[in-house]
Design a protein around this motif. Structure first.
Motif, PDB file in Angstrom:
ATOM      1  N   ARG A   1       0.831  -1.193   0.000  1.00 25.76           N
ATOM      2  CA  ARG A   1       0.000   0.000   0.000  1.00 25.76           C
ATOM      3  C   ARG A   1       0.871   1.250   0.000  1.00 25.76           C
ATOM      4  O   ARG A   1       0.600   2.177  -0.748  1.00 25.76           O
ATOM      5  CB  ARG A   1      -0.898  -0.061   1.242  1.00 25.76           C
ATOM      6  CG  ARG A   1      -1.811   1.083   1.396  1.00 25.76           C
ATOM      7  CD  ARG A   1      -3.139   0.771   0.723  1.00 25.76           C
ATOM      8  NE  ARG A   1      -4.031   1.876   0.945  1.00 25.76           N
ATOM      9  CZ  ARG A   1      -4.883   2.293   0.071  1.00 25.76           C
ATOM     10  NH1 ARG A   1      -5.006   1.681  -1.065  1.00 25.76           N
ATOM     11  NH2 ARG A   1      -5.654   3.299   0.331  1.00 25.76           N
ATOM     12  N   TYR A   2       1.891   1.280   0.810  1.00 29.87           N
ATOM     13  CA  TYR A   2       2.788   2.425   0.900  1.00 29.87           C
ATOM     14  C   TYR A   2       3.487   2.647  -0.436  1.00 29.87           C
ATOM     15  O   TYR A   2       3.640   3.785  -0.881  1.00 29.87           O
ATOM     16  CB  TYR A   2       3.795   2.207   2.033  1.00 29.87           C
ATOM     17  CG  TYR A   2       4.819   3.308   2.133  1.00 29.87           C
ATOM     18  CD1 TYR A   2       4.449   4.566   2.592  1.00 29.87           C
ATOM     19  CD2 TYR A   2       6.141   3.091   1.768  1.00 29.87           C
ATOM     20  CE1 TYR A   2       5.384   5.586   2.667  1.00 29.87           C
ATOM     21  CE2 TYR A   2       7.078   4.099   1.840  1.00 29.87           C
ATOM     22  CZ  TYR A   2       6.700   5.346   2.293  1.00 29.87           C
ATOM     23  OH  TYR A   2       7.622   6.357   2.377  1.00 29.87           O
ATOM     24  N   ARG A   3       3.921   1.554  -1.086  1.00 27.65           N
ATOM     25  CA  ARG A   3       4.601   1.673  -2.376  1.00 27.65           C
ATOM     26  C   ARG A   3       3.681   2.281  -3.431  1.00 27.65           C
ATOM     27  O   ARG A   3       4.108   3.076  -4.249  1.00 27.65           O
ATOM     28  CB  ARG A   3       5.067   0.302  -2.860  1.00 27.65           C
ATOM     29  CG  ARG A   3       6.277  -0.180  -2.138  1.00 27.65           C
ATOM     30  CD  ARG A   3       6.720  -1.488  -2.715  1.00 27.65           C
ATOM     31  NE  ARG A   3       7.898  -1.955  -1.999  1.00 27.65           N
ATOM     32  CZ  ARG A   3       8.381  -3.153  -2.085  1.00 27.65           C
ATOM     33  NH1 ARG A   3       7.784  -4.054  -2.840  1.00 27.65           N
ATOM     34  NH2 ARG A   3       9.455  -3.503  -1.418  1.00 27.65           N
ATOM     35  N   GLU A   4       2.416   1.891  -3.410  1.00 28.06           N
ATOM     36  CA  GLU A   4       1.461   2.417  -4.375  1.00 28.06           C
ATOM     37  C   GLU A   4       1.293   3.921  -4.210  1.00 28.06           C
ATOM     38  O   GLU A   4       1.283   4.665  -5.182  1.00 28.06           O
ATOM     39  CB  GLU A   4       0.106   1.734  -4.212  1.00 28.06           C
ATOM     40  CG  GLU A   4       0.083   0.307  -4.665  1.00 28.06           C
ATOM     41  CD  GLU A   4      -1.254  -0.352  -4.385  1.00 28.06           C
ATOM     42  OE1 GLU A   4      -2.260   0.374  -4.192  1.00 28.06           O
ATOM     43  OE2 GLU A   4      -1.298  -1.581  -4.352  1.00 28.06           O
ATOM     44  N   VAL A   5       1.186   4.366  -2.994  1.00 30.74           N
ATOM     45  CA  VAL A   5       1.013   5.795  -2.708  1.00 30.74           C
ATOM     46  C   VAL A   5       2.265   6.548  -3.133  1.00 30.74           C
ATOM     47  O   VAL A   5       2.196   7.605  -3.751  1.00 30.74           O
ATOM     48  CB  VAL A   5       0.713   6.028  -1.207  1.00 30.74           C
ATOM     49  CG1 VAL A   5       0.768   7.501  -0.867  1.00 30.74           C
ATOM     50  CG2 VAL A   5      -0.630   5.429  -0.838  1.00 30.74           C
ATOM     51  N   SER A   7       4.605   5.657  -5.334  1.00 33.22           N
ATOM     52  CA  SER A   7       4.807   5.645  -6.775  1.00 33.22           C
ATOM     53  C   SER A   7       3.804   6.571  -7.476  1.00 33.22           C
ATOM     54  O   SER A   7       4.150   7.240  -8.438  1.00 33.22           O
ATOM     55  CB  SER A   7       4.720   4.235  -7.339  1.00 33.22           C
ATOM     56  OG  SER A   7       3.424   3.718  -7.178  1.00 33.22           O
ATOM     57  N   SER A   8       2.573   6.616  -7.002  1.00 32.77           N
ATOM     58  CA  SER A   8       1.597   7.515  -7.622  1.00 32.77           C
ATOM     59  C   SER A   8       1.964   8.969  -7.332  1.00 32.77           C
ATOM     60  O   SER A   8       1.739   9.842  -8.169  1.00 32.77           O
ATOM     61  CB  SER A   8       0.188   7.211  -7.148  1.00 32.77           C
ATOM     62  OG  SER A   8       0.054   7.484  -5.777  1.00 32.77           O
ATOM     63  N   LYS A   9       2.572   9.218  -6.180  1.00 30.64           N
ATOM     64  CA  LYS A   9       3.026  10.573  -5.854  1.00 30.64           C
ATOM     65  C   LYS A   9       4.155  10.973  -6.803  1.00 30.64           C
ATOM     66  O   LYS A   9       4.151  12.071  -7.347  1.00 30.64           O
ATOM     67  CB  LYS A   9       3.491  10.626  -4.397  1.00 30.64           C
ATOM     68  CG  LYS A   9       3.870  12.003  -3.931  1.00 30.64           C
ATOM     69  CD  LYS A   9       4.269  12.000  -2.468  1.00 30.64           C
ATOM     70  CE  LYS A   9       4.693  13.378  -2.027  1.00 30.64           C
ATOM     71  NZ  LYS A   9       5.167  13.380  -0.641  1.00 30.64           N
ATOM     72  N   ILE A  16       3.531  16.713 -13.439  1.00 32.35           N
ATOM     73  CA  ILE A  16       3.540  18.161 -13.214  1.00 32.35           C
ATOM     74  C   ILE A  16       4.781  18.785 -13.848  1.00 32.35           C
ATOM     75  O   ILE A  16       4.701  19.831 -14.499  1.00 32.35           O
ATOM     76  CB  ILE A  16       3.456  18.490 -11.705  1.00 32.35           C
ATOM     77  CG1 ILE A  16       2.052  18.134 -11.184  1.00 32.35           C
ATOM     78  CG2 ILE A  16       3.771  19.956 -11.435  1.00 32.35           C
ATOM     79  CD1 ILE A  16       1.912  18.187  -9.683  1.00 32.35           C
ATOM     80  N   GLU A  17       5.934  18.141 -13.696  1.00 32.72           N
ATOM     81  CA  GLU A  17       7.169  18.639 -14.315  1.00 32.72           C
ATOM     82  C   GLU A  17       7.049  18.648 -15.842  1.00 32.72           C
ATOM     83  O   GLU A  17       7.450  19.605 -16.490  1.00 32.72           O
ATOM     84  CB  GLU A  17       8.359  17.776 -13.894  1.00 32.72           C
ATOM     85  CG  GLU A  17       8.830  18.012 -12.484  1.00 32.72           C
ATOM     86  CD  GLU A  17       9.972  17.087 -12.085  1.00 32.72           C
ATOM     87  OE1 GLU A  17      10.701  16.626 -12.982  1.00 32.72           O
ATOM     88  OE2 GLU A  17      10.134  16.840 -10.879  1.00 32.72           O
ATOM     89  N   LYS A  18       6.501  17.573 -16.398  1.00 30.94           N
ATOM     90  CA  LYS A  18       6.317  17.498 -17.854  1.00 30.94           C
ATOM     91  C   LYS A  18       5.421  18.627 -18.344  1.00 30.94           C
ATOM     92  O   LYS A  18       5.692  19.259 -19.355  1.00 30.94           O
ATOM     93  CB  LYS A  18       5.694  16.153 -18.251  1.00 30.94           C
ATOM     94  CG  LYS A  18       6.637  14.986 -18.226  1.00 30.94           C
ATOM     95  CD  LYS A  18       5.891  13.733 -18.677  1.00 30.94           C
ATOM     96  CE  LYS A  18       6.723  12.479 -18.510  1.00 30.94           C
ATOM     97  NZ  LYS A  18       5.954  11.277 -18.899  1.00 30.94           N
ATOM     98  N   GLN A  19       4.331  18.844 -17.611  1.00 37.04           N
ATOM     99  CA  GLN A  19       3.395  19.889 -18.008  1.00 37.04           C
ATOM    100  C   GLN A  19       4.056  21.267 -17.918  1.00 37.04           C
ATOM    101  O   GLN A  19       3.870  22.103 -18.799  1.00 37.04           O
ATOM    102  CB  GLN A  19       2.148  19.843 -17.119  1.00 37.04           C
ATOM    103  CG  GLN A  19       1.063  20.786 -17.565  1.00 37.04           C
ATOM    104  CD  GLN A  19      -0.185  20.669 -16.720  1.00 37.04           C
ATOM    105  OE1 GLN A  19      -0.204  19.976 -15.719  1.00 37.04           O
ATOM    106  NE2 GLN A  19      -1.227  21.370 -17.135  1.00 37.04           N
ATOM    107  N   ALA A  20       4.845  21.498 -16.881  1.00 38.88           N
ATOM    108  CA  ALA A  20       5.534  22.780 -16.730  1.00 38.88           C
ATOM    109  C   ALA A  20       6.520  23.001 -17.887  1.00 38.88           C
ATOM    110  O   ALA A  20       6.592  24.094 -18.458  1.00 38.88           O
ATOM    111  CB  ALA A  20       6.270  22.832 -15.395  1.00 38.88           C
ATOM    112  N   LYS A  21       7.259  21.959 -18.252  1.00 36.25           N
ATOM    113  CA  LYS A  21       8.196  22.063 -19.374  1.00 36.25           C
ATOM    114  C   LYS A  21       7.454  22.339 -20.677  1.00 36.25           C
ATOM    115  O   LYS A  21       7.889  23.146 -21.498  1.00 36.25           O
ATOM    116  CB  LYS A  21       9.032  20.782 -19.498  1.00 36.25           C
ATOM    117  CG  LYS A  21      10.106  20.666 -18.453  1.00 36.25           C
ATOM    118  CD  LYS A  21      10.918  19.395 -18.638  1.00 36.25           C
ATOM    119  CE  LYS A  21      11.969  19.252 -17.546  1.00 36.25           C
ATOM    120  NZ  LYS A  21      12.743  18.010 -17.702  1.00 36.25           N
TER     121      LYS A  21
END
Length: 111
Positions: A1-5, A7-9, A16-21
């Protein structure tokens, strides 16, 4: 469960970085296009001024020739030379008009 959270983060952060670029790249492209448009406008204005000057020059040459002819102060040979000079300047007008048309076409394309 922790890994899923976690990795999705990370995935969201990367998105967000891709969109900013992408936004930055689009902004640069818009600025570049605007600069190109401004340059085309300035070029067209410059050509228009050049055209006005050339037309004025031809007009003055024609007036001067008419004045000399009216006063009979010009030989036939000199009159023909002046006519040829005026014709050359009129050809320049046509060339400038062609350049102006090209500049206006490039402005239309950039809009």
């Amino acid at each position: 469960r922790y890994r899923e959270v976690r990795s999705s983060k990370k995935w969201r952060e990367k998105e967000i970085e891709k969109q900013a670029k992408r936004l930055e790249k689009e902004q640069k492209a818009r600025e570049k296009a605007a600069n190109k448009y401004d340059k085309a406008i300035k070029k067209a204005e410059s050509i228009e001024k050049k055209l006005d000057k050339q037309k004025s020059k031809v007009e003055k040459m024609e007036d001067a020739l008419d004045k000399k002819i009216r006063r009979n102060r010009i030989s036939d040979l000199d009159r023909e030379k002046e006519i040829i000079k005026i014709s050359k300047e009129q050809i320049k007008i046509i060339e400038i008009e062609r350049d102006l048309q090209k500049a206006n076409n490039s402005i239309r394309k950039l809009r």
